[in-house]
Write a protein that holds these residues in place. Structure first.
Motif, PDB file in Angstrom:
ATOM      1  N   PHE A 125       0.835  -1.205   0.000  1.00  0.00           N
ATOM      2  CA  PHE A 125       0.000   0.000   0.000  1.00  0.00           C
ATOM      3  C   PHE A 125       0.868   1.253   0.000  1.00  0.00           C
ATOM      4  O   PHE A 125       1.889   1.311   0.696  1.00  0.00           O
ATOM      5  N   GLN A 179     -10.632   8.904  -0.381  1.00  0.00           N
ATOM      6  CA  GLN A 179     -10.957   7.898  -1.422  1.00  0.00           C
ATOM      7  C   GLN A 179     -11.366   8.627  -2.695  1.00  0.00           C
ATOM      8  O   GLN A 179     -10.886   8.329  -3.793  1.00  0.00           O
ATOM      9  N   PRO A 202      -4.963   0.383 -11.340  1.00  0.00           N
ATOM     10  CA  PRO A 202      -5.249  -0.088  -9.985  1.00  0.00           C
ATOM     11  C   PRO A 202      -4.698   0.857  -8.901  1.00  0.00           C
ATOM     12  O   PRO A 202      -3.650   1.439  -9.066  1.00  0.00           O
ATOM     13  N   ARG A 204      -3.961   1.203  -4.650  1.00  0.00           N
ATOM     14  CA  ARG A 204      -3.829   0.508  -3.363  1.00  0.00           C
ATOM     15  C   ARG A 204      -3.216   1.513  -2.391  1.00  0.00           C
ATOM     16  O   ARG A 204      -2.008   1.713  -2.380  1.00  0.00           O
ATOM     17  N   GLY A 229      -8.365   2.631   4.127  1.00  0.00           N
ATOM     18  CA  GLY A 229      -7.693   1.840   3.101  1.00  0.00           C
ATOM     19  C   GLY A 229      -8.571   1.790   1.869  1.00  0.00           C
ATOM     20  O   GLY A 229      -9.809   1.777   1.985  1.00  0.00           O
ATOM     21  N   VAL A 231      -8.668  -0.135  -2.080  1.00  0.00           N
ATOM     22  CA  VAL A 231      -8.076  -0.952  -3.137  1.00  0.00           C
ATOM     23  C   VAL A 231      -9.039  -0.947  -4.318  1.00  0.00           C
ATOM     24  O   VAL A 231     -10.232  -1.248  -4.145  1.00  0.00           O
ATOM     25  N   ASP A 233      -9.315  -2.390  -8.265  1.00  0.00           N
ATOM     26  CA  ASP A 233      -8.663  -3.196  -9.311  1.00  0.00           C
ATOM     27  C   ASP A 233      -9.764  -3.978 -10.034  1.00  0.00           C
ATOM     28  O   ASP A 233     -10.941  -3.857  -9.693  1.00  0.00           O
ATOM     29  N   VAL A 236     -11.800  -7.476  -7.857  1.00  0.00           N
ATOM     30  CA  VAL A 236     -11.572  -7.428  -6.397  1.00  0.00           C
ATOM     31  C   VAL A 236     -12.794  -7.988  -5.674  1.00  0.00           C
ATOM     32  O   VAL A 236     -13.935  -7.726  -6.076  1.00  0.00           O
ATOM     33  N   GLN A 240     -10.596 -10.916  -0.386  1.00  0.00           N
ATOM     34  CA  GLN A 240      -9.322 -10.183  -0.290  1.00  0.00           C
ATOM     35  C   GLN A 240      -9.378  -9.150   0.830  1.00  0.00           C
ATOM     36  O   GLN A 240      -8.399  -8.931   1.549  1.00  0.00           O
ATOM     37  N   THR A 244      -6.880  -9.192   3.990  1.00  0.00           N
ATOM     38  CA  THR A 244      -6.049  -8.011   4.257  1.00  0.00           C
ATOM     39  C   THR A 244      -6.214  -7.558   5.711  1.00  0.00           C
ATOM     40  O   THR A 244      -5.231  -7.313   6.415  1.00  0.00           O
ATOM     41  N   GLY A 321     -13.773  -2.554  -5.936  1.00  0.00           N
ATOM     42  CA  GLY A 321     -12.810  -2.204  -4.889  1.00  0.00           C
ATOM     43  C   GLY A 321     -13.337  -2.505  -3.512  1.00  0.00           C
ATOM     44  O   GLY A 321     -14.523  -2.760  -3.333  1.00  0.00           O
TER      45      GLY A 321
END
Ligand code: PHE
Length: 370
Positions: A125, A179, A202, A204, A229, A231, A233, A236, A240, A244, A321
Motif C-alpha cells: 500500500f 478515497q 489499480p 492501493r 484503506g 483498493v 482493481d 476485487v 481479499q 487483508t 474495490g
C-alpha cells in the motif's frame, strides 16, 4: 680563534637558556639573521686569501651548524613544554555528569500510525493524504450520502459559517473523502496542494489522518485519527478484504490467528458493508487480544459502492474495490492499555512521558522495517 670558541660558547649557552620561543627567535636573528654575528663571519670569508679561507671556512661553517643545532634543539624542547602546559590547563573532565535534558517522546497515536503504515507498506500500500477542511461534495455527496442523511446534521459535523455563495465547508468527519480525491484525481484542488499525486487504477492506498466529530466521552473525542484503506482493481472481492484486515490485525497485535468476525452493517459508500470485530478476553480486568470469547469492534469496511465508483468516473463493470477505516487511537488504546481516549489529547506531560515512546527505540519487529 678563541674568539670563535667564545662566540660559540656564548651562543649555545644563550640558546639553552632561552626562556621562551620569542627569546629564542631573537637569538636566532642576532646570530644567523642577515645582520647576525655568525652571518657576518661567513661574509668575511669573501675578503680572505685562499689559504686563510681554506682554514677558516670549515671552522666558521662548523660554528654556524652547531649554533643552528643548539637553537633547533631548544625550540623542540620549548614546543614540548608549551604543549604540556596546554594539555594540563585545557583538561576536560569526562567524569562530570551531563546537565539533565528533558527528552520528548513519541505520542502513542503517532507510534501506532507508524506501525500501521509500516505493516500496510509491506503489503504494497502507498500512503495518500487529503485536507482536514473538506467540502460537502467530498465528505458526503460523492460518497453516496443521501441529501437528508443524519450524519450531515450539526450535531455530528463541525460546519464552518457559510460562504457568500452559500457553500459550507466542514471539518472532515472521516478519512473517506480522500478515497474520492484519489479516484477522481482532483486532489490538486485541495487547500494544501502538496497532497498525494492522483493515480489511475489499480489503486492501493492507505490514508492516515485527523478526523472530527462533535462527540466526547470515554471512547470519543472531537478530534481523532483514522486510517482509511482503498483498493481498486479488476475482480476485487470480499475475500481479499477479509484476508487483508485479518493479516493486518495479527501483525499489529503480534499474535497469530486472532479470531475476527465481519458483522453486516450499513455505510452509504460501501455495499455490502461490514464492521470488523476481533476476538478478545475481558475476564480478569485485563484486555487480551486473540483469546477468549468476547468481541471488540475495530473497523468499518465493505466493497466500494457502484455509485461511488461512478461519481469518480470509474465504470463499476470494469473496476471493483474494497475500503476500510480503522480508528487509530482506539487501536492504540487496545494495544497499549490506555483506558480513556480523552487523555490522549489532554497534553498532560506526565501522561505523555508514561505512555509515550522513545524516539530512539528499536524498530518494532512487527513492522518489518528492521
Ligand atoms: N468512514 C467510515 C467511518 O468513519 C469507516 C469506513 C471506511 C467504512 C471505509 C467503510 C469503508 O465510520
Amino acid at each position: 680563534m678563541t674568539d670563535l670558541s667564545q662566540l660559540e660558547a656564548e651562543l649555545t649557552a644563550a640558546a639553552a637558556a632561552a626562556g621562551d620561543l620569542a627569546a629564542l627567535e631573537a637569538l636566532r636573528v642576532a646570530a644567523l639573521g642577515k645582520q647576525g654575528s655568525v652571518s657576518g663571519l661567513l661574509k668575511s670569508l669573501g675578503a680572505m686569501s685562499p689559504d686563510e679561507r681554506r682554514e677558516m671556512g670549515p671552522r666558521i661553517n662548523g660554528l654556524r651548524d652547531r649554533v643552528q643545532t643548539a637553537i633547533t634543539e631548544r625550540k623542540t624542547a620549548l614546543d614540548a613544554e608549551a604543549l604540556g602546559a596546554r594539555l594540563a590547563s585545557e583538561r576536560v573532565d569526562l567524569s562530570l555528569p551531563p546537565s539533565p535534558r528533558r527528552k520528548g517522546s513519541v505520542h502513542p497515536t503517532m507510534q501506532v500510525m507508524d506501525e500501521m503504515v509500516a505493516i500496510f507498506a509491506e503489503m504494497g500500500f502507498a500512503v495518500a493524504e487529503g485536507p482536514d477542511i473538506e467540502d460537502d461534495f467530498h465528505n458526503f455527496t460523492a460518497l453516496n450520502f443521501p441529501p437528508k442523511h443524519p450524519a450531515r446534521e450539526m450535531h455530528d459535523t463541525f460546519f464552518f459559517n457559510p460562504r457568500p455563495d452559500g457553500e459550507r465547508r466542514l471539518l472532515r468527519t472521516h478519512t473517506s473523502p480522500v478515497q474520492i480525491r484519489t479516484m477522481r484525481q482532483d486532489n490538486a484542488g485541495a487547500p494544501a496542494p502538496q497532497f498525494t499525486p492522483p493515480q489511475d487504477p489499480p489503486i492501493r492506498v492507505i490514508i492516515p489522518g485527523r478526523t472530527y466529530r462533535c462527540d466526547s466521552d470515554q471512547t470519543h473525542t472531537p478530534m481523532f485519527h483514522q486510517m482509511e484503506g482503498l483498493v481498486i482493481d479488476r475482480g476485487v472481492h470480499m475475500g481479499q478484504l477479509k484476508w487483508t484486515l485479518e493479516t493486518f490485525i495479527s501483525r499489529f497485535f503480534e499474535t497469530e490467528g486472532v479470531g475476527a468476525r465481519f458483522r453486516p452493517h450499513h455505510f452509504p459508500f460501501t455495499e455490502p458493508s461490514a464492521e470488523m470485530d476481533i476476538q478478545c478476553d475481558r475476564s480478569g480486568g485485563e484486555l487480551k487480544i486473540g483469546q477468549g470469547t468476547d468481541w471488540l469492534e475495530v473497523a468499518g469496511c465493505g466493497m466500494v459502492h457502484p455509485n461511488v465508483l461512478r461519481n469518480c468516473g470509474l465504470d463499476p463493470e470494469e473496476w471493483q474495490g474494497f475500503a476500510f477505516g480503522f480508528g487509530v487511537d482506539r487501536l492504540g488504546m487496545l494495544k497499549y492499555g490506555i483506558p480513556d481516549l480523552r487523555d490522549m489529547f489532554a497534553s498532560d506531560v506526565r501522561w505523555l512521558s508514561h505512555y509515550g515512546f522513545s524516539p530512539f527505540a528499536a524498530p518494532n519487529p512487527a513492522s518489518g522495517l528492521s
